[in-house]
Design a protein around this motif. Structure first.
Motif, PDB file in Angstrom:
ATOM      1  N   GLY A  11       0.863  -1.182   0.000  1.00 56.23           N
ATOM      2  CA  GLY A  11       0.000   0.000   0.000  1.00 56.23           C
ATOM      3  C   GLY A  11       0.898   1.230   0.000  1.00 56.23           C
ATOM      4  N   ALA A  12       0.347   2.329   0.487  1.00 53.57           N
ATOM      5  CA  ALA A  12       1.089   3.593   0.468  1.00 53.57           C
ATOM      6  C   ALA A  12       2.432   3.466   1.190  1.00 53.57           C
ATOM      7  N   ALA A  13       2.400   2.962   2.424  1.00 52.62           N
ATOM      8  CA  ALA A  13       3.623   2.907   3.221  1.00 52.62           C
ATOM      9  C   ALA A  13       4.614   1.882   2.668  1.00 52.62           C
ATOM     10  N   GLY A  14       4.115   0.696   2.298  1.00 55.61           N
ATOM     11  CA  GLY A  14       5.007  -0.361   1.810  1.00 55.61           C
ATOM     12  C   GLY A  14       5.714   0.037   0.519  1.00 55.61           C
ATOM     13  N   VAL A  28       5.767  -7.691  -0.778  1.00 51.39           N
ATOM     14  CA  VAL A  28       4.711  -8.651  -1.130  1.00 51.39           C
ATOM     15  C   VAL A  28       3.341  -8.147  -0.687  1.00 51.39           C
ATOM     16  N   ASP A  29       2.314  -8.583  -1.410  1.00 52.06           N
ATOM     17  CA  ASP A  29       0.941  -8.201  -1.074  1.00 52.06           C
ATOM     18  C   ASP A  29       0.012  -9.308  -1.544  1.00 52.06           C
ATOM     19  N   HIS A  30      -1.052  -9.543  -0.785  1.00 50.32           N
ATOM     20  CA  HIS A  30      -1.991 -10.585  -1.215  1.00 50.32           C
ATOM     21  C   HIS A  30      -2.980 -10.085  -2.279  1.00 50.32           C
ATOM     22  N   ILE A  40      -8.551   4.462  -4.810  1.00 50.98           N
ATOM     23  CA  ILE A  40      -9.920   4.938  -4.544  1.00 50.98           C
ATOM     24  C   ILE A  40      -9.932   6.192  -3.667  1.00 50.98           C
ATOM     25  N   SER A  41      -8.753   6.625  -3.212  1.00 47.75           N
ATOM     26  CA  SER A  41      -8.718   7.724  -2.236  1.00 47.75           C
ATOM     27  C   SER A  41      -9.110   9.050  -2.870  1.00 47.75           C
ATOM     28  N   GLY A  42      -9.576   9.946  -2.011  1.00 48.17           N
ATOM     29  CA  GLY A  42      -9.909  11.306  -2.457  1.00 48.17           C
ATOM     30  C   GLY A  42     -10.852  11.305  -3.645  1.00 48.17           C
ATOM     31  N   GLY A  43     -11.820  10.392  -3.646  1.00 50.65           N
ATOM     32  CA  GLY A  43     -12.769  10.314  -4.753  1.00 50.65           C
ATOM     33  C   GLY A  43     -12.089  10.014  -6.085  1.00 50.65           C
ATOM     34  N   CYS A  46      -6.932  11.180  -5.069  1.00 52.59           N
ATOM     35  CA  CYS A  46      -5.930  11.036  -4.011  1.00 52.59           C
ATOM     36  C   CYS A  46      -5.507  12.359  -3.375  1.00 52.59           C
ATOM     37  N   ASN A  47      -6.009  12.561  -2.173  1.00 54.97           N
ATOM     38  CA  ASN A  47      -5.560  13.722  -1.382  1.00 54.97           C
ATOM     39  C   ASN A  47      -4.242  13.281  -0.741  1.00 54.97           C
ATOM     40  N   PHE A  48      -3.135  13.470  -1.507  1.00 58.38           N
ATOM     41  CA  PHE A  48      -1.874  12.786  -1.178  1.00 58.38           C
ATOM     42  C   PHE A  48      -1.091  13.390  -0.019  1.00 58.38           C
ATOM     43  N   ALA A 169      -8.270  -5.531   3.590  1.00 59.01           N
ATOM     44  CA  ALA A 169      -7.700  -5.143   4.887  1.00 59.01           C
ATOM     45  C   ALA A 169      -7.773  -6.321   5.855  1.00 59.01           C
ATOM     46  N   THR A 170      -6.699  -6.543   6.603  1.00 64.42           N
ATOM     47  CA  THR A 170      -6.659  -7.641   7.571  1.00 64.42           C
ATOM     48  C   THR A 170      -5.997  -7.170   8.869  1.00 64.42           C
ATOM     49  N   SER A 171      -6.111  -7.994   9.892  1.00 67.66           N
ATOM     50  CA  SER A 171      -5.461  -7.670  11.175  1.00 67.66           C
ATOM     51  C   SER A 171      -4.050  -8.240  11.226  1.00 67.66           C
ATOM     52  N   GLY A 362       3.077   3.058   8.711  1.00 67.17           N
ATOM     53  CA  GLY A 362       1.753   3.343   8.153  1.00 67.17           C
ATOM     54  C   GLY A 362       0.631   3.154   9.155  1.00 67.17           C
ATOM     55  N   GLU A 363      -0.507   2.736   8.630  1.00 63.92           N
ATOM     56  CA  GLU A 363      -1.739   2.717   9.427  1.00 63.92           C
ATOM     57  C   GLU A 363      -1.759   1.653  10.520  1.00 63.92           C
ATOM     58  N   CYS A 364      -0.932   0.618  10.419  1.00 65.41           N
ATOM     59  CA  CYS A 364      -0.961  -0.422  11.455  1.00 65.41           C
ATOM     60  C   CYS A 364      -0.431   0.093  12.795  1.00 65.41           C
ATOM     61  N   ASN A 375      -3.311  11.229   6.560  1.00 66.25           N
ATOM     62  CA  ASN A 375      -2.999   9.803   6.711  1.00 66.25           C
ATOM     63  C   ASN A 375      -1.957   9.351   5.698  1.00 66.25           C
ATOM     64  N   PHE A 376      -2.083   9.819   4.456  1.00 68.96           N
ATOM     65  CA  PHE A 376      -1.025   9.464   3.500  1.00 68.96           C
ATOM     66  C   PHE A 376       0.310  10.075   3.933  1.00 68.96           C
ATOM     67  N   GLN A 377       0.275  11.309   4.472  1.00 69.87           N
ATOM     68  CA  GLN A 377       1.553  11.905   4.889  1.00 69.87           C
ATOM     69  C   GLN A 377       2.200  11.048   5.974  1.00 69.87           C
TER      70      GLN A 377
HETATM   71  C1  LIG Z   1     -12.153   5.235   0.793  1.00 67.40           C
HETATM   72  C2  LIG Z   1     -10.871   5.758   1.393  1.00 67.40           C
HETATM   73  C3  LIG Z   1     -10.395   7.005   0.979  1.00 67.40           C
HETATM   74  C4  LIG Z   1      -9.230   7.532   1.560  1.00 67.40           C
HETATM   75  N1  LIG Z   1      -8.779   8.746   1.110  1.00 67.40           N
HETATM   76  C5  LIG Z   1      -7.651   9.260   1.656  1.00 67.40           C
HETATM   77  C6  LIG Z   1      -7.114  10.500   1.170  1.00 67.40           C
HETATM   78  O1  LIG Z   1      -7.586  11.058   0.169  1.00 67.40           O
HETATM   79  N2  LIG Z   1      -6.019  11.004   1.813  1.00 67.40           N
HETATM   80  C7  LIG Z   1      -5.418  10.366   2.886  1.00 67.40           C
HETATM   81  O2  LIG Z   1      -4.439  10.865   3.420  1.00 67.40           O
HETATM   82  N3  LIG Z   1      -5.873   9.166   3.316  1.00 67.40           N
HETATM   83  C8  LIG Z   1      -6.956   8.609   2.728  1.00 67.40           C
HETATM   84  N4  LIG Z   1      -7.417   7.394   3.162  1.00 67.40           N
HETATM   85  C9  LIG Z   1      -6.628   6.675   4.192  1.00 67.40           C
HETATM   86  C10 LIG Z   1      -5.422   6.005   3.524  1.00 67.40           C
HETATM   87  O3  LIG Z   1      -5.877   5.243   2.420  1.00 67.40           O
HETATM   88  C11 LIG Z   1      -4.662   5.112   4.508  1.00 67.40           C
HETATM   89  O4  LIG Z   1      -4.341   5.839   5.654  1.00 67.40           O
HETATM   90  C12 LIG Z   1      -3.379   4.574   3.860  1.00 67.40           C
HETATM   91  O5  LIG Z   1      -3.696   3.853   2.710  1.00 67.40           O
HETATM   92  C13 LIG Z   1      -2.597   3.717   4.829  1.00 67.40           C
HETATM   93  O6  LIG Z   1      -1.459   3.226   4.154  1.00 67.40           O
HETATM   94  P1  LIG Z   1      -0.822   1.815   4.550  1.00 67.40           P
HETATM   95  O7  LIG Z   1       0.204   1.562   3.512  1.00 67.40           O
HETATM   96  O8  LIG Z   1      -0.455   1.792   5.968  1.00 67.40           O
HETATM   97  O9  LIG Z   1      -2.020   0.776   4.367  1.00 67.40           O
HETATM   98  P2  LIG Z   1      -2.784   0.361   3.032  1.00 67.40           P
HETATM   99  O10 LIG Z   1      -2.696   1.437   2.011  1.00 67.40           O
HETATM  100  O11 LIG Z   1      -4.109  -0.108   3.484  1.00 67.40           O
HETATM  101  O12 LIG Z   1      -1.938  -0.862   2.471  1.00 67.40           O
HETATM  102  C14 LIG Z   1      -1.896  -2.107   3.125  1.00 67.40           C
HETATM  103  C15 LIG Z   1      -1.584  -3.171   2.102  1.00 67.40           C
HETATM  104  O13 LIG Z   1      -1.367  -4.389   2.791  1.00 67.40           O
HETATM  105  C16 LIG Z   1      -2.012  -5.433   2.099  1.00 67.40           C
HETATM  106  N5  LIG Z   1      -2.318  -6.498   3.063  1.00 67.40           N
HETATM  107  C17 LIG Z   1      -3.189  -6.453   4.116  1.00 67.40           C
HETATM  108  N6  LIG Z   1      -3.163  -7.626   4.770  1.00 67.40           N
HETATM  109  C18 LIG Z   1      -2.282  -8.419   4.126  1.00 67.40           C
HETATM  110  C19 LIG Z   1      -1.843  -9.752   4.340  1.00 67.40           C
HETATM  111  N7  LIG Z   1      -2.339 -10.494   5.341  1.00 67.40           N
HETATM  112  N8  LIG Z   1      -0.929 -10.271   3.485  1.00 67.40           N
HETATM  113  C20 LIG Z   1      -0.437  -9.537   2.452  1.00 67.40           C
HETATM  114  N9  LIG Z   1      -0.810  -8.275   2.211  1.00 67.40           N
HETATM  115  C21 LIG Z   1      -1.723  -7.709   3.052  1.00 67.40           C
HETATM  116  C22 LIG Z   1      -3.261  -4.807   1.497  1.00 67.40           C
HETATM  117  O14 LIG Z   1      -3.703  -5.532   0.376  1.00 67.40           O
HETATM  118  C23 LIG Z   1      -2.732  -3.416   1.131  1.00 67.40           C
HETATM  119  O15 LIG Z   1      -2.239  -3.368  -0.196  1.00 67.40           O
HETATM  120  C24 LIG Z   1      -8.545   6.820   2.578  1.00 67.40           C
HETATM  121  C25 LIG Z   1      -9.010   5.556   2.964  1.00 67.40           C
HETATM  122  C26 LIG Z   1     -10.150   5.026   2.379  1.00 67.40           C
HETATM  123  C27 LIG Z   1     -10.620   3.670   2.811  1.00 67.40           C
END
Ligand SMILES: Cc1cc2nc3c(=O)[nH]c(=O)nc-3n(C[C@H](O)[C@H](O)[C@H](O)COP(=O)(O)OP(=O)(O)OC[C@H]3O[C@@H](n4cnc5c(N)ncnc54)[C@H](O)[C@@H]3O)c2cc1C
Length: 393
Positions: A11-14, A28-30, A40-43, A46-48, A169-171, A362-364, A375-377
């Motif tokens: 995702g964003a962080a990875g 890797v990603d599932h 799908i973010s920001g309609g 992407c509000n990056f 999304a998973t735990s 990231g979000e975890c 959140n993206f920042q």
């Molecule tokens: C509808 C929506 C709109 C949003 N719009 C914005 C916005 O405009 N601006 C903003 O700042 N934030 C926005 N956010 C929040 C933002 O998307 C998240 O904060 C951000 O994506 C978190 O990044 P991350 O990399 O930590 O997690 P994610 O981007 O969620 O990436 C996690 C990745 O891990 C993978 N994964 C999960 N579990 C497993 C597993 N068991 N094995 C392998 N892979 C796995 C997933 O497939 C995913 O690709 C939005 C969120 C949503 C749901």
């Protein structure tokens, strides 16, 4: 197979971490495609980032935790990268930066950076087991029914939070963190519409109006409120939902701007024989006025209202108290509040203090931003902090 760094979650962080973590990186990603939430973010635009991103825009049990990463890789740094890749962008409002064209521009930028960095990206790959043999992480991966054991010096948990399980999304990150002895704080849905079991405002679904709203324990947010079939949404409600706790009231000022009583008194001039509904209809959506007046049992001419009656109305409009019964939950929540306890991590590197080589980004992590690019920042800043530490190891 041996790698220097294994990152779980593209995702964003990875993706951002893989682009900066140096040689020998496997991401890797599932899912079938990387960065699905970015897409799908920001309609779809992407509000990056948010140019005002600062520690006070984040919720965490330790509000100081974000300071180091945010200051060492800021919104300005990410924006410079967007500009270097000639991605057209604009500021929508309140420092929120969006792509002019599509969120796919950000995904293409990130996947291009990952590729140029020489990192490998394996999609549709699930993680079967994570272990540590005393010196290295041993992670069993499965792709198209075939298993591979990967040995890595560094393991980065970047698999996000629980929001929108339909999107994969998973735990996972929380489970692995706990297996390695890292505490995880309570998690709840954030940036989510609030619901009312007996939604008397259902007839107002679709009506929007600018307000200032606040939850009992959070700051006030001046933005739009949207009535829905199940309750309340709109940016202001999503913001306060991150601070709202079950059983607590929320407070809404339906007439932001000048003091409400001054606005109501000013309407007396020229009210003539107009009804209360018609005068208030000049300040608020008429449908909302009708529902409120029916609830208050109020009718008649506006000019006939005593000053005491105006003051009562000002109190009701300026401090509308409501008690939601719940939220729409992880099904629609944009983020997860809570997560891997920041006390267990270095704020400079995101590395687990007790498990050398294990990074959480990231979000975890127990860091949640406001709505508006924060959140993206956090994803970019925390990923960069970890990547720089890994590359320098
Ligand atoms: C509808 C929506 C709109 C949003 N719009 C914005 C916005 O405009 N601006 C903003 O700042 N934030 C926005 N956010 C929040 C933002 O998307 C998240 O904060 C951000 O994506 C978190 O990044 P991350 O990399 O930590 O997690 P994610 O981007 O969620 O990436 C996690 C990745 O891990 C993978 N994964 C999960 N579990 C497993 C597993 N068991 N094995 C392998 N892979 C796995 C997933 O497939 C995913 O690709 C939005 C969120 C949503 C749901």
């Amino acid at each position: 197979m041996q790698v220097n760094t294994l990152i779980i979650g593209a995702g964003a962080a990875g993706l951002y971490c893989a682009a900066h973590a140096g040689p020998g990186t496997l991401l890797v990603d599932h899912a079938r495609a990387p960065g699905e939430k970015i897409r799908i973010s920001g309609g779809g635009r992407c509000n990056f980032t948010n140019i005002h991103a600062a520690p006070q825009n984040y919720i965490s049990q330790n509000p100081h935790f974000v300071k180091s990463a945010l200051s060492r890789h800021s919104a300005a740094d990410f924006l410079a990268l967007v500009e270097a890749h000639r991605i057209p962008w604009h500021e929508k409002t309140l420092g929120q930066l969006f792509c002019d064209r599509s969120a796919k521009d950000i995904i293409a930028m990130l996947t291009g950076m990952v590729e140029r960095a020489g990192a490998a990206l394996w999609l549709e790959t699930s993680v079967v087991d994570v272990a540590h043999d005393g010196t290295h992480f041993r992670v069993t991966l499965e792709q198209a029914g075939e298993r591979t054991v990967v040995t890595a010096q560094n393991l980065v948990l970047a698999s996000g939070g629980k929001s929108i399980p339909k999107m994969g999304a998973t735990s996972f990150a929380y489970r692995v963190a706990e297996d390695f002895g890292l505490p995880v704080t309570e998690t709840t849905p954030g940036l989510v519409p609030l619901t009312f079991s007996d939604n008397q405002m259902a007839p107002l679904a679709g009506v929007a109006t600018p307000v200032i709203a606040r939850a009992a324990r959070g700051p006030a947010f001046p933005e739009a409120l949207l009535f829905t079939h199940r309750g309340l949404s709109g940016p202001t409600i999503l913001q306060i939902s991150s601070y709202w706790q079950a059983g607590e009231d929320i407070a809404i000022n339906l007439l932001p701007g000048a003091p409400v009583i001054d606005q109501l008194r000013a309407q007396r001039k020229g009210a003539g024989a107009k009804s209360i509904a018609s005068v208030l209809g000049g300040l608020l959506p008429r449908k909302l006025v009708d529902v409120l007046l029916e609830d208050w049992g109020l009718s008649g001419n506006y000019a006939d209202l005593s000053d005491k009656a105006l003051q009562d109305m000002a109190q009701r409009l300026g401090d509308w108290q409501l008690r939601p019964t719940g939220s729409e939950g992880y099904r629609t929540a944009e983020v997860t509040i809570g997560g891997i306890d920041t006390n267990a991590l270095s704020s400079r590197t995101m590395e687990a203090k007790a498990v050398p080589g294990l990074y959480c980004i990231g979000e975890c992590v127990d860091v949640t931003g406001w709505l508006g690019g924060y959140n993206f920042q956090w994803a970019w800043s925390s990923a960069h902090a970890a990547a720089i530490a890994i590359a320098g190891r």
